[in-house]
Write an enzyme that holds these catalytic residues in place. Structure first.
Site, PDB file in Angstrom:
ATOM      1  N   GLY A 275     -62.820  34.400  77.036  1.00 36.60           N
ATOM      2  CA  GLY A 275     -62.867  33.038  77.607  1.00 36.60           C
ATOM      3  C   GLY A 275     -64.447  32.867  78.510  1.00 36.60           C
ATOM      4  N   CYS A 342     -61.719  16.121 101.500  1.00 38.39           N
ATOM      5  CA  CYS A 342     -61.090  16.224 103.109  1.00 38.39           C
ATOM      6  C   CYS A 342     -60.406  17.551 103.108  1.00 38.39           C
ATOM      7  CB  CYS A 342     -60.335  14.915 103.516  1.00 38.39           C
ATOM      8  SG  CYS A 342     -60.954  13.462 103.254  1.00 38.39           S
ATOM      9  N   GLU A 343     -61.351  18.478 103.139  1.00 39.01           N
ATOM     10  CA  GLU A 343     -60.970  19.971 103.232  1.00 39.01           C
ATOM     11  C   GLU A 343     -62.140  20.871 103.786  1.00 39.01           C
ATOM     12  OE1 GLU A 343     -57.779  21.303 102.976  1.00 39.01           O
ATOM     13  OE2 GLU A 343     -56.782  19.651 101.921  1.00 39.01           O
ATOM     14  N   TYR A 371     -63.477  27.841  83.458  1.00 38.96           N
ATOM     15  CA  TYR A 371     -62.845  27.636  84.704  1.00 38.96           C
ATOM     16  C   TYR A 371     -63.383  26.445  85.533  1.00 38.96           C
ATOM     17  CZ  TYR A 371     -60.756  31.789  82.656  1.00 38.96           C
ATOM     18  OH  TYR A 371     -60.508  32.680  81.765  1.00 38.96           O
TER      19      TYR A 371
HETATM   20  C1  LIG Z   1     -57.306  34.425  81.138  1.00 39.91           C
HETATM   21  C2  LIG Z   1     -56.998  35.361  80.039  1.00 39.91           C
HETATM   22  C3  LIG Z   1     -58.170  35.557  79.280  1.00 39.91           C
HETATM   23  C4  LIG Z   1     -59.322  35.134  79.277  1.00 39.91           C
HETATM   24  O1  LIG Z   1     -60.261  35.944  80.396  1.00 39.91           O
HETATM   25  P1  LIG Z   1     -61.808  35.748  80.468  1.00 39.91           P
HETATM   26  O2  LIG Z   1     -61.925  36.537  81.691  1.00 39.91           O
HETATM   27  O3  LIG Z   1     -61.991  34.427  80.673  1.00 39.91           O
HETATM   28  O4  LIG Z   1     -62.279  36.447  79.121  1.00 39.91           O
HETATM   29  C5  LIG Z   1     -57.647  36.293  78.096  1.00 39.91           C
HETATM   30  N1  LIG Z   1     -56.395  36.745  77.944  1.00 39.91           N
HETATM   31  C6  LIG Z   1     -55.364  36.466  78.748  1.00 39.91           C
HETATM   32  C7  LIG Z   1     -53.863  36.869  78.390  1.00 39.91           C
HETATM   33  C8  LIG Z   1     -55.727  35.614  80.131  1.00 39.91           C
HETATM   34  O5  LIG Z   1     -54.754  35.312  81.072  1.00 39.91           O
END
Ligand SMILES: *Cc1c(COP(=O)(O)O)cnc(C)c1O
Length: 420
Positions: A275, A342-343, A371
């Site tokens: 990701g 407001c935090e 993210y």
């Molecule tokens: C979040 C997640 C990913 C991706 O993680 P990255 O660190 O963004 O590469 C892959 N597999 C599962 C099961 C996840 O929960």
């Protein structure tokens, strides 16, 4: 390398001035570079070409339809963790046979949706979930392909909130109990065992923990094979880290080559779920400085993006580089860059040594592609911001800025309150 660079002291995304995009869409907004996204995906995918593999992009890092479609066009599958992400993956054009469904708390309706879709496999995280998937599959006359997510009890050496492969974490089935879970799965008539899975954490900057997890998985696979179970897919999850500040994570090619060495001739199709490494450095958050102020102790730079737009600094204490969109010789200061929420935890940088910023100017919060938008909320009733994709000298709004009407969608004042 990425495509956010200064030319003539102005920050560009590929061939477009960020200032010009801001004039068109207003601030704040997320901005992604098409060529960076393509390059990150392609480099990662190519690195594994030595063995049969499937890259299932982890949708939760950034689930915009345009990005999903982009990776799908490049041959990618999708790793989803909810019915909503499955819906997005399908809307993005994903091939069901390239979708894996992970997550510790899948509901029956989500399981049914995935079964009807015909996904590649469920990564199952408990024995009870095996039972439920079997029941749902039997009710609708299907056979569910499953892998068991194993918790290998390995310290990934990352932030505790994003470590997932330790005994104290809620994820997966303890590696010592996994053989029992596989035996149970093999007895449930509407399940078909196809794989094994793990995901030990995120923002990993060392390969060793991943390799150690892989070795433990291989050992387990060998035992399962002795018991006559066929393990076709080995899913190593995601987690490869990126450089936010001065981290030195392994390059995808180095990461892949160590994995390939371990898996040569092992006879599994490798699944990967990256990701962050794909989208993290392909996106920035562009915001405008509203005000600056100081007291005896501190200087504050107040910007129009807040923790509701980018929560990582508040939530994980994450570092994001902050660059002025206009490059010039500036005095160095130490300041907190804060949002309008407001935090007191609403900050993008704390005690940061940085070039002085002036009200009215634009900043780019770097490395915000992963993210970022996907964790954004409407807190303080702030409409979620626009997302823009740039390709060469063209820009595309891939999610329009929400309006006030979006904030109250679905809300209803009961009649009795209106009458009184
Ligand atoms: C979040 C997640 C990913 C991706 O993680 P990255 O660190 O963004 O590469 C892959 N597999 C599962 C099961 C996840 O929960």
């Amino acid at each position: 390398m990425h495509f956010f660079e200064y030319k003539d002291r102005q920050l560009y995304c590929e061939g477009i001035l960020i200032r010009e995009i801001a004039e068109k869409v207003g601030t704040p907004f997320y901005l992604y570079s098409y060529h960076t996204l393509v390059r990150h995906f392609t480099v990662f995918d190519d690195a594994f070409k030595g063995i049969p593999h499937l890259v299932c992009y982890s949708a939760k890092a950034n689930s915009n339809l345009a990005l999903l479609r982009l990776f799908i066009n490049l041959g990618g599958g999708v790793d989803v963790v909810s019915g909503g992400e499955l819906y997005r993956a399908l809307k993005g054009g994903a091939v069901p046979q390239k979708i894996v469904f992970s997550g510790v708390g899948k509901r029956e309706d989500e399981i049914e949706y995935a079964l009807k879709t015909g996904i590649l496999m469920f990564n199952v995280e408990s024995s009870q979930e095996l039972q439920v998937i079997n029941e749902v599959a039997s009710r609708i006359g299907k056979k569910a392909a499953i892998a068991i997510r194993v918790n290998p009890d390995i310290d990934p050496k990352t932030h505790p909130y994003i470590s997932t492969g330790l005994k104290q974490n809620k994820f997966g089935i303890d590696i010592l109990r996994a053989p029992m879970a596989y035996r149970l799965a093999s007895q449930l008539p509407n399940l078909k065992i196809v794989g094994i899975d793990c995901h030990i954490g995120s923002q990993l900057v060392e390969v060793e923990p991943i390799i150690e997890a892989l070795r433990r998985l291989k050992q387990l696979v060998e035992n399962l094979r002795k018991d006559g179970m066929e393990i076709q897919y080995l899913d190593l999850g995601g987690g490869l880290g990126i450089t936010y500040e001065d981290e030195e994570p392994p390059h995808p090619v180095e990461y892949a080559s160590t994995i390939l060495e371990e898996l040569q001739g092992f006879g599994c199709t490798l699944i990967l779920e990256p990701g962050r490494v794909i989208v993290g450095n392909a996106g920035v958050l562009v915001s405008k400085v509203l005000y600056t102020k100081e007291n005896e102790e501190k200087r504050f730079v107040i910007v129009d993006a807040g923790m509701n737009d980018l929560v990582r600094p508040s939530y994980y204490g994450s570092y994001h580089q902050i660059l002025p969109v206009k490059e010039e010789t500036r005095e160095e200061i130490v300041a907190d860059v804060v949002g309008p929420i407001c935090e007191s935890s609403d900050f993008l940088a704390k005690g940061r040594k940085m070039a002085i910023l002036h009200s009215g100017e634009l900043i780019a919060v770097m490395s915000a592609g992963a993210y970022g938008f996907s964790m954004s909320t409407n807190y303080n009733s702030r409409p979620r911001i626009a997302e823009v994709l740039v390709r060469d000298d063209q820009m595309f709004v891939i999610r329009k800025r929400e309006g006030y009407e979006d904030l109250i969608r679905g809300e209803k004042i009961p009649d009795f309150l209106i009458r009184s």
